[in-house]
Write a protein that holds these residues in place. Structure first.
Motif, PDB file in Angstrom:
ATOM      1  N   SER A   8      -7.006   7.864  -0.097  1.00 54.26           N
ATOM      2  CA  SER A   8      -6.649   6.900  -1.132  1.00 54.26           C
ATOM      3  C   SER A   8      -5.568   7.470  -2.033  1.00 54.26           C
ATOM      4  O   SER A   8      -4.630   6.760  -2.421  1.00 54.26           O
ATOM      5  N   GLY A   9      -5.670   8.767  -2.357  1.00 52.71           N
ATOM      6  CA  GLY A   9      -4.667   9.406  -3.190  1.00 52.71           C
ATOM      7  C   GLY A   9      -3.310   9.476  -2.506  1.00 52.71           C
ATOM      8  O   GLY A   9      -2.273   9.254  -3.135  1.00 52.71           O
ATOM      9  N   VAL A  10      -3.284   9.780  -1.212  1.00 55.14           N
ATOM     10  CA  VAL A  10      -2.024   9.837  -0.460  1.00 55.14           C
ATOM     11  C   VAL A  10      -1.325   8.486  -0.498  1.00 55.14           C
ATOM     12  O   VAL A  10      -0.126   8.382  -0.782  1.00 55.14           O
ATOM     13  N   VAL A  11      -2.081   7.440  -0.204  1.00 57.42           N
ATOM     14  CA  VAL A  11      -1.508   6.089  -0.219  1.00 57.42           C
ATOM     15  C   VAL A  11      -1.057   5.743  -1.641  1.00 57.42           C
ATOM     16  O   VAL A  11      -0.017   5.116  -1.840  1.00 57.42           O
ATOM     17  N   GLY A  12      -1.843   6.177  -2.635  1.00 59.80           N
ATOM     18  CA  GLY A  12      -1.493   5.898  -4.018  1.00 59.80           C
ATOM     19  C   GLY A  12      -0.193   6.556  -4.435  1.00 59.80           C
ATOM     20  O   GLY A  12       0.601   5.965  -5.169  1.00 59.80           O
ATOM     21  N   VAL A  13       0.035   7.793  -4.007  1.00 64.34           N
ATOM     22  CA  VAL A  13       1.298   8.471  -4.304  1.00 64.34           C
ATOM     23  C   VAL A  13       2.467   7.655  -3.774  1.00 64.34           C
ATOM     24  O   VAL A  13       3.453   7.395  -4.479  1.00 64.34           O
ATOM     25  N   THR A  14       2.363   7.245  -2.513  1.00 66.14           N
ATOM     26  CA  THR A  14       3.439   6.469  -1.889  1.00 66.14           C
ATOM     27  C   THR A  14       3.637   5.143  -2.592  1.00 66.14           C
ATOM     28  O   THR A  14       4.770   4.722  -2.867  1.00 66.14           O
ATOM     29  N   SER A  15       2.541   4.467  -2.904  1.00 62.36           N
ATOM     30  CA  SER A  15       2.657   3.139  -3.508  1.00 62.36           C
ATOM     31  C   SER A  15       3.291   3.214  -4.886  1.00 62.36           C
ATOM     32  O   SER A  15       4.101   2.361  -5.254  1.00 62.36           O
ATOM     33  N   GLY A  38      -5.504   2.273  -2.555  1.00 61.11           N
ATOM     34  CA  GLY A  38      -4.374   3.134  -2.865  1.00 61.11           C
ATOM     35  C   GLY A  38      -3.062   2.379  -2.995  1.00 61.11           C
ATOM     36  O   GLY A  38      -2.234   2.695  -3.847  1.00 61.11           O
ATOM     37  N   ALA A  39      -2.878   1.354  -2.164  1.00 57.73           N
ATOM     38  CA  ALA A  39      -1.609   0.634  -2.131  1.00 57.73           C
ATOM     39  C   ALA A  39      -1.445  -0.341  -3.286  1.00 57.73           C
ATOM     40  O   ALA A  39      -0.314  -0.720  -3.625  1.00 57.73           O
TER      41      ALA A  39
END
Length: 423
Positions: free
Chosen positions: A277-284, A336-337
């Protein structure tokens, strides 16, 4: 020729946003161990996050105003050293009360992070680059979630959750020393140029309808101080942050426990779910920041993010009800997104509707709403979990909050077509 802000400064701002949540993210990823070791209930565990964010909410407005007055270096010390102290106390906790004290101390460090980083950006970064910088620095929160999801469970396997917390404090101190070295001594005032014939109009101010009230706000005399009213859009942003924050932290705090208890995941896999979730959140956050930089209206993005987050909450509900781990991963990705990226849009929107000298105070108001939601989410999720014995009602509450987020996005869109400063 004006000096351009460095990549090292952007890294410091990203860390300043990410270091504050280390305690709550870290405890969340090792929640089964904390609950067992301290012999507390799920509801009591949720109160730890509530204590952190209630403390942050109470301090937000005052710290936002303080950030407009004290040096950037002093603010970095408050953020990094304050977090380190909270982590050290947590690492020494052998009772629930001591852990609550650590949680209360962690709040102010998080509360001042948005005003501090926003003030540095507005004084150091050219206007057309600010939304992109906001997107990157806000991704530090999700970078912290990723770090915590991997670091705490793995370290806890050989040093216990308290050992992991102590090592996280060392990381916070190291980041403080680096940040003090890289932070510029004086504001680069030429980085905030006035409109001129040499500056393309599209680079000076975003063409968004949501900023219809910004011209009136910017015209406010500098000496008017706290007597000046903020535009209604600031309060709409604060309301959106409250509702989004409720669902965000209810999910962040209880996601690892949900995966272990309802879907049979291991402790490490529960941390991986939070990390993904954090990885996707960084990108988003980076992508939503770029969309704002291109002039997309904040209201448009916030409406879409609200409905996307609602779909994610539905996926979590269905994953538990139907025992389908695949739906959990869908929910993790949507979480995350969407909602993890909403704060970028909100903070970039705030910069559009208030003058530069009041960004800290306005950020404090929006942060107060956000942290109030952060405090309410884990508390309500924990109470519902204890009352019903399942996460079903909690996910319904989270979904309802996201639906209201979209409604506020529509209200912001309508207000963006009006002029004038309204309380």
């Amino acid at each position: 020729m004006s000096k351009q802000p460095s990549g090292a400064l952007l890294f410091v701002l990203t860390c300043a946003m990410g270091v504050g949540p280390l305690l709550n993210y870290g405890l969340s990823t090792v929640s089964p161990l904390v609950i067992e070791d301290l012999d507390i209930s799920e509801g009591q565990f949720g109160l730890l996050a509530t204590a952190i964010f209630a403390s942050a909410a109470v301090c937000s407005m005052w710290l936002g105003k303080l950030s407009d007055r004290i040096s950037n270096r002093a603010q970095l010390v408050l953020i990094f050293a304050g977090t380190a102290v909270a982590l050290v106390i947590a690492s020494l906790a052998h009772s629930y009360l001591v852990l609550v004290i650590a949680a209360l101390l962690a709040g102010p460090a998080q509360a001042i992070s948005n005003p501090t980083t926003n003030r540095i950006i507005i004084s150091q970064v050219p206007a057309h680059k600010r939304p992109g910088w906001i997107g990157v620095k806000q991704s530090g929160v999700q970078g912290s979630q990723l770090f915590s999801g991997l670091f705490f469970p793995i370290v806890a396997l050989w040093a216990g959750w308290q050992g992991a917390t102590a090592l996280a404090a060392v990381v916070a101190v190291g980041l403080l020393l680096y940040g003090l070295r890289k932070l510029p001594e004086n504001p680069i005032t030429t980085a905030v140029p006035a409109p001129s014939a040499a500056t393309p109009p599209s680079r000076v101010a975003p063409p968004a309808a949501d900023s219809a009230s910004s011209s009136r706000s910017a015209a406010t005399p500098k000496g008017s101080g706290t007597q000046t009213r903020f535009p209604l859009s600031v309060w709409l942003f604060a309301g959106y942050s409250l509702l989004a924050g409720l669902g965000m932290q209810a999910t962040n705090v209880y996601l690892p426990l949900f995966t272990v208890r309802e879907l049979g995941f291991s402790l490490v896999m529960g941390g991986v779910a939070a990390g993904v979730s954090g990885v996707v959140g960084v990108t988003s956050r980076v992508l939503w920041g770029r969309r704002m930089a291109k002039g997309v209206r904040a209201s448009t993005l916030l409406i879409l993010l609200g409905f996307g987050a609602l779909t994610g909450a539905a996926a979590f509900f269905a994953a538990g009800a139907l025992d389908l781990p695949a739906l959990l991963w869908l929910g993790v990705i949507l979480h995350g997104a969407t909602v993890l990226g909403a704060n970028v849009v909100v903070m970039a929107g705030v910069m559009r509707v208030v003058p530069a000298q009041r960004v800290g105070a306005a950020s404090g108001i929006v942060s107060m709403g956000m942290y109030a939601g952060f405090a309410a989410g884990p508390l309500l999720m924990g109470l519902l979990l204890e009352a019903t014995g399942s996460f079903h009602t909690g996910w319904l509450l989270v979904g309802a909050g996201y639906l209201l987020c979209s409604a506020l996005g529509f209200a912001l869109r309508a207000y963006g077509n009006r002029t004038g400063v309204v309380r």
